[in-house]
Write a protein that holds these residues in place. Structure first.
Motif, PDB file in Angstrom:
ATOM      1  N   LEU A 151     -81.297 -55.146 -14.945  1.00 15.66           N
ATOM      2  CA  LEU A 151     -80.010 -55.282 -15.637  1.00 15.66           C
ATOM      3  C   LEU A 151     -78.852 -55.278 -14.640  1.00 15.66           C
ATOM      4  O   LEU A 151     -77.745 -54.853 -14.959  1.00 15.66           O
ATOM      5  CB  LEU A 151     -79.843 -54.156 -16.662  1.00 15.66           C
ATOM      6  CG  LEU A 151     -80.917 -54.045 -17.747  1.00 15.66           C
ATOM      7  CD1 LEU A 151     -80.626 -52.870 -18.668  1.00 15.66           C
ATOM      8  CD2 LEU A 151     -81.042 -55.342 -18.541  1.00 15.66           C
ATOM      9  N   LYS A 167     -81.005 -49.920 -14.415  1.00 16.83           N
ATOM     10  CA  LYS A 167     -82.211 -50.723 -14.222  1.00 16.83           C
ATOM     11  C   LYS A 167     -81.859 -51.898 -13.318  1.00 16.83           C
ATOM     12  O   LYS A 167     -80.842 -52.580 -13.527  1.00 16.83           O
ATOM     13  CB  LYS A 167     -82.735 -51.243 -15.564  1.00 16.83           C
ATOM     14  CG  LYS A 167     -83.150 -50.157 -16.546  1.00 16.83           C
ATOM     15  CD  LYS A 167     -83.596 -50.732 -17.879  1.00 16.83           C
ATOM     16  CE  LYS A 167     -84.957 -51.400 -17.784  1.00 16.83           C
ATOM     17  NZ  LYS A 167     -86.053 -50.420 -17.581  1.00 16.83           N
ATOM     18  N   MET A 210     -86.798 -50.851 -29.747  1.00 18.76           N
ATOM     19  CA  MET A 210     -86.139 -51.283 -28.514  1.00 18.76           C
ATOM     20  C   MET A 210     -85.687 -52.735 -28.642  1.00 18.76           C
ATOM     21  O   MET A 210     -86.411 -53.581 -29.169  1.00 18.76           O
ATOM     22  CB  MET A 210     -87.104 -51.158 -27.326  1.00 18.76           C
ATOM     23  CG  MET A 210     -86.601 -51.783 -26.035  1.00 18.76           C
ATOM     24  SD  MET A 210     -87.867 -51.817 -24.736  1.00 18.76           S
ATOM     25  CE  MET A 210     -87.829 -50.106 -24.231  1.00 18.76           C
ATOM     26  N   ASN A 239     -80.127 -44.740 -22.490  1.00 18.20           N
ATOM     27  CA  ASN A 239     -79.304 -45.843 -22.986  1.00 18.20           C
ATOM     28  C   ASN A 239     -77.997 -46.009 -22.219  1.00 18.20           C
ATOM     29  O   ASN A 239     -77.568 -47.129 -21.929  1.00 18.20           O
ATOM     30  CB  ASN A 239     -78.973 -45.636 -24.466  1.00 18.20           C
ATOM     31  CG  ASN A 239     -80.090 -46.063 -25.392  1.00 18.20           C
ATOM     32  OD1 ASN A 239     -80.977 -46.823 -25.003  1.00 18.20           O
ATOM     33  ND2 ASN A 239     -80.060 -45.584 -26.615  1.00 18.20           N
ATOM     34  N   SER A 272     -76.788 -49.705 -16.894  1.00 20.20           N
ATOM     35  CA  SER A 272     -77.572 -49.081 -17.953  1.00 20.20           C
ATOM     36  C   SER A 272     -77.689 -50.066 -19.109  1.00 20.20           C
ATOM     37  O   SER A 272     -76.934 -51.052 -19.180  1.00 20.20           O
ATOM     38  CB  SER A 272     -76.887 -47.802 -18.423  1.00 20.20           C
ATOM     39  OG  SER A 272     -75.705 -48.120 -19.167  1.00 20.20           O
ATOM     40  N   PRO A 273     -78.617 -49.851 -20.037  1.00 24.64           N
ATOM     41  CA  PRO A 273     -78.739 -50.762 -21.181  1.00 24.64           C
ATOM     42  C   PRO A 273     -77.431 -50.975 -21.954  1.00 24.64           C
ATOM     43  O   PRO A 273     -77.087 -52.110 -22.298  1.00 24.64           O
ATOM     44  CB  PRO A 273     -79.802 -50.084 -22.048  1.00 24.64           C
ATOM     45  CG  PRO A 273     -80.668 -49.389 -21.061  1.00 24.64           C
ATOM     46  CD  PRO A 273     -79.727 -48.871 -20.015  1.00 24.64           C
ATOM     47  N   TYR A 332     -74.935 -52.980 -19.884  1.00 25.17           N
ATOM     48  CA  TYR A 332     -75.336 -54.394 -19.814  1.00 25.17           C
ATOM     49  C   TYR A 332     -75.017 -55.120 -21.117  1.00 25.17           C
ATOM     50  O   TYR A 332     -74.498 -56.235 -21.106  1.00 25.17           O
ATOM     51  CB  TYR A 332     -76.835 -54.497 -19.517  1.00 25.17           C
ATOM     52  CG  TYR A 332     -77.302 -55.914 -19.279  1.00 25.17           C
ATOM     53  CD1 TYR A 332     -77.142 -56.533 -18.042  1.00 25.17           C
ATOM     54  CD2 TYR A 332     -77.912 -56.637 -20.307  1.00 25.17           C
ATOM     55  CE1 TYR A 332     -77.580 -57.827 -17.832  1.00 25.17           C
ATOM     56  CE2 TYR A 332     -78.360 -57.928 -20.099  1.00 25.17           C
ATOM     57  CZ  TYR A 332     -78.187 -58.522 -18.857  1.00 25.17           C
ATOM     58  OH  TYR A 332     -78.614 -59.810 -18.658  1.00 25.17           O
ATOM     59  N   ARG A 333     -75.319 -54.471 -22.251  1.00 27.79           N
ATOM     60  CA  ARG A 333     -74.993 -55.091 -23.550  1.00 27.79           C
ATOM     61  C   ARG A 333     -73.497 -55.354 -23.675  1.00 27.79           C
ATOM     62  O   ARG A 333     -73.077 -56.408 -24.147  1.00 27.79           O
ATOM     63  CB  ARG A 333     -75.487 -54.206 -24.676  1.00 27.79           C
ATOM     64  CG  ARG A 333     -74.986 -54.639 -26.069  1.00 27.79           C
ATOM     65  CD  ARG A 333     -75.682 -53.904 -27.188  1.00 27.79           C
ATOM     66  NE  ARG A 333     -75.603 -52.474 -27.091  1.00 27.79           N
ATOM     67  CZ  ARG A 333     -74.559 -51.746 -27.477  1.00 27.79           C
ATOM     68  NH1 ARG A 333     -73.456 -52.349 -27.945  1.00 27.79           N
ATOM     69  NH2 ARG A 333     -74.590 -50.419 -27.381  1.00 27.79           N
ATOM     70  N   ASN A 364     -81.898 -55.911 -23.459  1.00 33.36           N
ATOM     71  CA  ASN A 364     -81.401 -54.952 -22.461  1.00 33.36           C
ATOM     72  C   ASN A 364     -82.216 -53.669 -22.412  1.00 33.36           C
ATOM     73  O   ASN A 364     -81.833 -52.730 -21.725  1.00 33.36           O
ATOM     74  CB  ASN A 364     -79.933 -54.610 -22.752  1.00 33.36           C
ATOM     75  CG  ASN A 364     -79.743 -53.926 -24.099  1.00 33.36           C
ATOM     76  OD1 ASN A 364     -80.616 -53.981 -24.968  1.00 33.36           O
ATOM     77  ND2 ASN A 364     -78.607 -53.278 -24.284  1.00 33.36           N
ATOM     78  N   ARG A 365     -83.333 -53.629 -23.136  1.00 34.87           N
ATOM     79  CA  ARG A 365     -84.230 -52.470 -23.186  1.00 34.87           C
ATOM     80  C   ARG A 365     -83.551 -51.232 -23.786  1.00 34.87           C
ATOM     81  O   ARG A 365     -83.966 -50.100 -23.551  1.00 34.87           O
ATOM     82  CB  ARG A 365     -84.784 -52.132 -21.797  1.00 34.87           C
ATOM     83  CG  ARG A 365     -85.622 -53.241 -21.146  1.00 34.87           C
ATOM     84  CD  ARG A 365     -86.760 -53.685 -22.050  1.00 34.87           C
ATOM     85  NE  ARG A 365     -87.781 -54.456 -21.351  1.00 34.87           N
ATOM     86  CZ  ARG A 365     -87.843 -55.789 -21.309  1.00 34.87           C
ATOM     87  NH1 ARG A 365     -86.907 -56.511 -21.915  1.00 34.87           N
ATOM     88  NH2 ARG A 365     -88.829 -56.397 -20.687  1.00 34.87           N
ATOM     89  N   GLU A 366     -82.527 -51.438 -24.592  1.00 39.64           N
ATOM     90  CA  GLU A 366     -81.852 -50.317 -25.248  1.00 39.64           C
ATOM     91  C   GLU A 366     -82.661 -49.821 -26.445  1.00 39.64           C
ATOM     92  O   GLU A 366     -83.225 -50.619 -27.204  1.00 39.64           O
ATOM     93  CB  GLU A 366     -80.466 -50.763 -25.729  1.00 39.64           C
ATOM     94  CG  GLU A 366     -79.666 -49.693 -26.436  1.00 39.64           C
ATOM     95  CD  GLU A 366     -78.310 -50.189 -26.913  1.00 39.64           C
ATOM     96  OE1 GLU A 366     -77.580 -49.416 -27.548  1.00 39.64           O
ATOM     97  OE2 GLU A 366     -77.965 -51.359 -26.637  1.00 39.64           O
TER      98      GLU A 366
END
Length: 211
Positions: A196, A193, A75, A188, A200-201, A204-205, A79-81
């Motif tokens: 974020l 979240k 992970m 993902n 989503s991860p 956000y990225r 971004n917790r992806e």
């Protein structure tokens, strides 16, 4: 149609709906730091940019007839992806090294993240450590027996099991494996979240890299 997360919360309250709550089953004690690598991460589970801090772990799934599946994940704490994962029916070394190879392929030459894990034998193995060293990756390890030192990764496994695994029945390992693949894609790309900003991860990225 996009709906603000506060609207969702209000509607859930009006309809008497509640989300699934994961029960924390572990307790923590201080433990000791391993000889292989220090605890560089020190529970600093946030990062400003992608590929600065990674965490990793392995979890086990059991279905009928005592069949088992092991999932290894990495992970990104920005971004917790889930940036890489691997599944096998036995906890063999390639479960971790094949996953690591996938994750390293995502990195630019200038990116050298911290990679934090527990003190499991996979992470102490010479091949795994050599892969990190060759890429200039800083290895970090939890104190012995301390789940909270890798709480971000433990949290993901809790979410995966409460939102997917415990709500379904599986006739065979192949069915479970396909379901996990599908859930990770959902997590993902679609699961929002609040931390974020309601993204989503992956969303956000993408936003961070475009800024």
């Amino acid at each position: 149609m996009l709906i603000n997360h506060k609207t969702v919360q209000r509607l859930m309250q009006e309809l008497g709906l509640t989300s699934l709550v994961r029960i924390k089953k572990y307790q923590s004690y201080k433990g000791t730091t391993g000889e292989m690598a220090p605890n560089v991460l020190q529970r600093q589970f946030d990062a400003d940019q992608p590929n600065q801090k990674w965490v990793t772990d392995v979890t086990e799934f059991k279905i009928k007839n005592s069949q088992k599946l092991y999932l290894s994940t990495i992970m990104d704490l920005s971004n917790r992806e889930i940036v890489a994962w691997q599944m096998t029916q036995r906890p063999v070394l390639p479960l971790v090294t094949d996953m690591l190879e996938k994750a390293l392929a995502r990195l630019k030459p200038s990116e050298k993240p911290i990679l934090h894990s527990d003190q499991g034998w996979h992470y102490q193995h010479a091949r795994y450590r050599k892969m990190l060293e060759e890429q200039g990756i800083v290895q970090s390890m939890s104190r012995k027996g301390n789940c909270l030192d890798n709480a971000a990764m433990e949290s993901f496994f809790g979410i995966l099991k409460s939102e997917f695994f415990h709500l379904n029945r599986f006739d065979n390992i192949e069915q479970l494996e396909a379901g996990i693949e599908e859930y990770i894609h959902y997590y993902n790309h679609k699961r929002i979240k609040l931390k974020l900003n309601g993204l989503s991860p992956v969303q956000y990225r993408t936003q961070v890299l475009a800024a």
